[in-house]
Scaffold this motif. Structure first.
Motif, PDB file in Angstrom:
ATOM      1  N   TYR A 123      -5.183  -7.441   3.744  1.00  0.00           N
ATOM      2  CA  TYR A 123      -4.779  -8.692   4.395  1.00  0.00           C
ATOM      3  C   TYR A 123      -5.923  -9.700   4.389  1.00  0.00           C
ATOM      4  CZ  TYR A 123      -3.768 -12.078   8.019  1.00  0.00           C
ATOM      5  OH  TYR A 123      -3.606 -13.260   8.710  1.00  0.00           O
TER       6      TYR A 123
ATOM      7  N   GLU B  85      -5.834 -13.389   2.652  1.00  0.00           N
ATOM      8  CA  GLU B  85      -6.068 -14.578   3.463  1.00  0.00           C
ATOM      9  C   GLU B  85      -7.254 -15.377   2.921  1.00  0.00           C
ATOM     10  OE1 GLU B  85      -5.809 -15.256   8.199  1.00  0.00           O
ATOM     11  OE2 GLU B  85      -7.518 -14.043   7.531  1.00  0.00           O
TER      12      GLU B  85
ATOM     13  N   SER C  16      -4.152 -16.765  13.654  1.00  0.00           N
ATOM     14  CA  SER C  16      -3.868 -15.981  12.461  1.00  0.00           C
ATOM     15  C   SER C  16      -2.917 -16.727  11.536  1.00  0.00           C
ATOM     16  CB  SER C  16      -3.232 -14.643  12.853  1.00  0.00           C
ATOM     17  OG  SER C  16      -2.719 -13.971  11.713  1.00  0.00           O
TER      18      SER C  16
ATOM     19  N   ARG D  54      -0.763 -15.515   9.815  1.00  0.00           N
ATOM     20  CA  ARG D  54       0.563 -14.904   9.920  1.00  0.00           C
ATOM     21  C   ARG D  54       1.486 -15.666  10.866  1.00  0.00           C
ATOM     22  NH1 ARG D  54       0.615 -10.272  12.457  1.00  0.00           N
ATOM     23  NH2 ARG D  54      -1.491 -10.415  13.326  1.00  0.00           N
TER      24      ARG D  54
ATOM     25  N   SER E 165       3.989  -8.970   9.998  1.00  0.00           N
ATOM     26  CA  SER E 165       2.868  -8.036  10.036  1.00  0.00           C
ATOM     27  C   SER E 165       1.890  -8.334   8.901  1.00  0.00           C
ATOM     28  CB  SER E 165       3.380  -6.602   9.899  1.00  0.00           C
ATOM     29  OG  SER E 165       3.919  -6.402   8.598  1.00  0.00           O
ATOM     30  N   GLU E 166       0.737  -7.725   8.966  1.00  0.00           N
ATOM     31  CA  GLU E 166      -0.243  -7.892   7.888  1.00  0.00           C
ATOM     32  C   GLU E 166       0.301  -7.320   6.583  1.00  0.00           C
ATOM     33  OE1 GLU E 166      -4.047  -6.373   8.983  1.00  0.00           O
ATOM     34  OE2 GLU E 166      -4.382  -7.911  10.524  1.00  0.00           O
TER      35      GLU E 166
ATOM     36  N   PHE F  86       2.683  -9.766   5.093  1.00  0.00           N
ATOM     37  CA  PHE F  86       1.918 -10.889   4.557  1.00  0.00           C
ATOM     38  C   PHE F  86       1.401 -10.544   3.167  1.00  0.00           C
ATOM     39  CE2 PHE F  86      -1.775 -13.480   3.796  1.00  0.00           C
ATOM     40  CZ  PHE F  86      -1.513 -14.693   4.402  1.00  0.00           C
TER      41      PHE F  86
END
Length: 446
Positions: free
Chosen positions: A12, A16, A88, A90, A101-102, A105
Motif C-alpha cells: 500500500y 501511495e 489517508s 483511501r 481497505s489497503e 487500494f
C-alpha cells in the motif's frame, strides 16, 4: 510501470508513494485522452449504474455525504469518490459508507497499472500517463465496478468542464453547490466565469439542481443548462423554516417539491450544512428511483450523516473545520457566532500561500468572535510563513496572537488552556485539518 501486486506489507505504501510522485513527471491531459483511457478500462460493463455528479466551490463533499447516506437508507449500494483526503488516500474511495481497505487500494492501483501496460496506440503515441487525480478517478471507477454499486457519487476535483470526472457522460443528476472565489488562476476571476466552468458538467436532459444564493451565478447556470438542452432546478432559503439549534445538532423544516413539508436534523452545529442537506434533498427528488426513497429515508439518512473536518467536534468543545476561502470562512463564522458560547473562544489557524490568506485573516480578525489566536505551520511546501501570519493578525486585530513552530505544541497549548465554558476552533486549511486528525490518531495509538 512495474507491478505492485505483492504479499509485502508495504504494498500500500509503495502504491501511495507512486501516485504522489505522478505530478513530477506527467502533464495535464486532454479530455479526449481521459475518455479514451476510461474506455480502455472497459467500465462500466453493467447497465443501470446511476451517476450523480457534484461540482461547486464549497460544500461538495458534504452534499456527496448526505446523498450517500440517504441512498443507503433506501437500500441502494453506493460508491463515492471525493477529494481531497485528510489523512489517508483511501478516504477518497467510500463503498457503502466505508473507506476501502489497503488491499482494495492496491488491487485497484494495479488494475489501472495493468491497463497502462497495454494502452491503445492513440495513447501510446502521445506518451499518455494519467495525472494524479486521473489515476485516483480511474481506480474509483474500477472499485465501483468490482463492488457492483448501484449509485456512483462523483465529486469534481477542480472546476468541472475539464475535470477528469467529467469524462463520464451518462449521468442522472448534476449538482452545483455554493460558488465562490477559489482557484481563480484556473477557473476565472469572476463568479460568472467560475460558474460557467462548473457548469461544464451539464448534459442534455440531465436535471441540474442548485441553491439560489447569487443571482449572477444562477443566471449563468440557467443559461448553460439551456444551451445543452436541460433545466436547472433551484432551491433557496425560502424553502427552509423553523431553524432550531442545540449544542450538537440543528433542526429545520424544508418545503420540498416532491416530498412536501419535512422536518430534518443535521448532526452538526454548522449552519451551512442546512443548505447542503437541502441541496441533497433536491437532487434526490430528480433521481429516476425517487419513488423508492421515502421521506423517512431522507430524515434518517441526513440525521446519520457524519462528515469529517466540517465543524467536527474532535474533542469536547474543540471544533475542526476545513474552511479555507472567503466564502467558506464566512459560513464558518456564521456558525461560530450562533454557538451560544458563554466563555472564551480560542482560534488555532494556519493556511497555504496561494489561498486568499489576507482576505481570510481579515474576516477572522474583524469578526470579534475570538479572544486569542494561535498561529502555527503545516508541513506543506506552500505553507504560509509563521511570522507573516502572526504579524498580519497583530497588525489588524486586538486579539492576543501567539506563535507555535509546531502543530502539536499549538494544539497542546490551546486545548490545555481552554476553560470549562470555552470553545476552541481550528480553521484555515484542509491540510491543517488533516494534520490535526493525524495528530489525534497518533496520540490515540500511544
Amino acid at each position: 510501470m512495474s507491478s505492485y501486486i505483492t504479499d509485502s506489507t508495504d504494498a500500500y505504501t509503495r502504491a501511495e508513494q507512486y501516485i504522489f510522485s505522478i505530478p513530477k513527471f506527467t502533464k495535464k491531459n486532454s479530455m479526449e485522452h481521459t475518455r479514451c483511457f476510461l474506455r480502455h478500462l472497459g467500465c462500466p460493463k453493467r447497465e443501470h449504474v446511476r451517476t450523480i455528479h457534484v461540482a461547486g466551490t464549497n460544500g461538495k463533499g458534504s452534499v456527496c455525504a448526505y446523498l450517500r447516506s440517504v441512498l443507503q437508507e433506501a437500500g441502494f449500494s453506493t460508491g463515492m469518490f471525493i477529494s481531497p483526503h485528510l489523512v489517508s488516500m483511501r478516504e477518497r474511495f467510500v463503498i457503502n459508507g466505508e473507506i476501502i481497505s489497503e488491499d482494495e487500494f492496491v488491487r485497484a492501483f494495479e488494475g489501472v497499472a495493468e491497463k497502462l501496460r497495454s494502452m491503445p496506440e492513440e495513447l501510446r503515441l502521445t506518451d499518455y500517463h494519467p495525472t494524479f487525480f486521473e489515476y485516483l478517478f480511474f481506480m474509483a471507477i474500477l472499485l465501483f465496478e468490482q463492488h457492483e454499486v448501484q449509485y456512483r457519487i462523483l465529486e469534481t476535483g477542480l472546476g468541472g468542464r475539464l475535470d477528469a470526472t467529467n469524462a463520464i457522460d451518462e449521468k442522472d443528476v448534476c449538482v452545483i453547490t455554493s460558488i465562490g472565489y477559489d482557484h481563480m488562476e484556473y477557473l476565472g476571476e469572476t463568479l460568472p466565469e467560475i460558474a460557467a466552468e462548473k457548469a461544464g458538467i451539464f448534459r442534455k436532459n440531465v436535471p441540474v439542481v442548485h441553491f439560489d444564493k447569487e443571482k449572477t451565478v444562477t443566471k449563468i447556470l440557467e443559461k448553460c443548462a439551456g444551451s445543452v438542452g436541460t433545466v436547472a432546478y433551484l432551491t433557496d432559503f425560502r424553502a427552509i423554516k423553523e431553524i432550531n439549534s442545540s449544542h450538537k445538532s440543528i433542526d429545520f423544516s424544508l418545503q420540498s417539491n416532491y416530498y412536501g413539508y419535512i422536518r430534518l436534523r443535521v448532526p452538526t452545529i454548522a449552519f451551512y450544512q442546512i443548505e447542503n442537506a437541502a441541496l441533497a434533498v433536491a437532487a434526490i427528488e430528480h433521481l429516476p428511483e425517487r419513488e423508492l426513497i421515502s421521506a423517512e429515508h431522507l430524515r434518517d439518512g441526513i440525521r446519520k450523516t457524519y462528515w469529517e473536518g466540517r465543524m467536527e467536534e474532535i474533542m469536547p468543545s474543540v471544533y475542526l473545520d476545513g474552511a479555507h476561502n472567503t466564502d467558506g470562512i464566512r459560513a464558518f463564522l456564521q456558525s461560530v457566532g450562533k454557538d451560544g458560547c458563554t466563555g472564551k473562544r480560542w482560534l488555532l489557524f494556519s493556511m497555504v500561500k496561494e489561498k486568499q490568506y489576507q482576505a481570510v485573516m481579515d474576516l477572522l480578525a474583524q469578526s470579534g468572535l475570538f479572544d486569542t489566536v494561535f498561529v502555527t505551520v503545516i508541513t506543506d511546501a506552500r505553507a504560509l510563513p509563521l511570522r507573516d501570519m502572526a504579524d498580519y493578525f497583530r497588525q489588524y486585530t486586538d486579539m492576543v496572537t501567539e506563535e507555535f513552530d509546531r502543530l502539536d505544541r499549538a494544539f497542546g497549548a490551546v486545548t490545555k488552556r481552554r476553560g470549562e465554558e470555552d470553545r476552541v476552533y481550528i480553521v484555515g486549511s484542509l491540510y491543517l485539518a488533516g494534520e490535526v486528525k493525524a495528530l489525534l490518531r497518533r496520540h490515540s495509538h500511544d
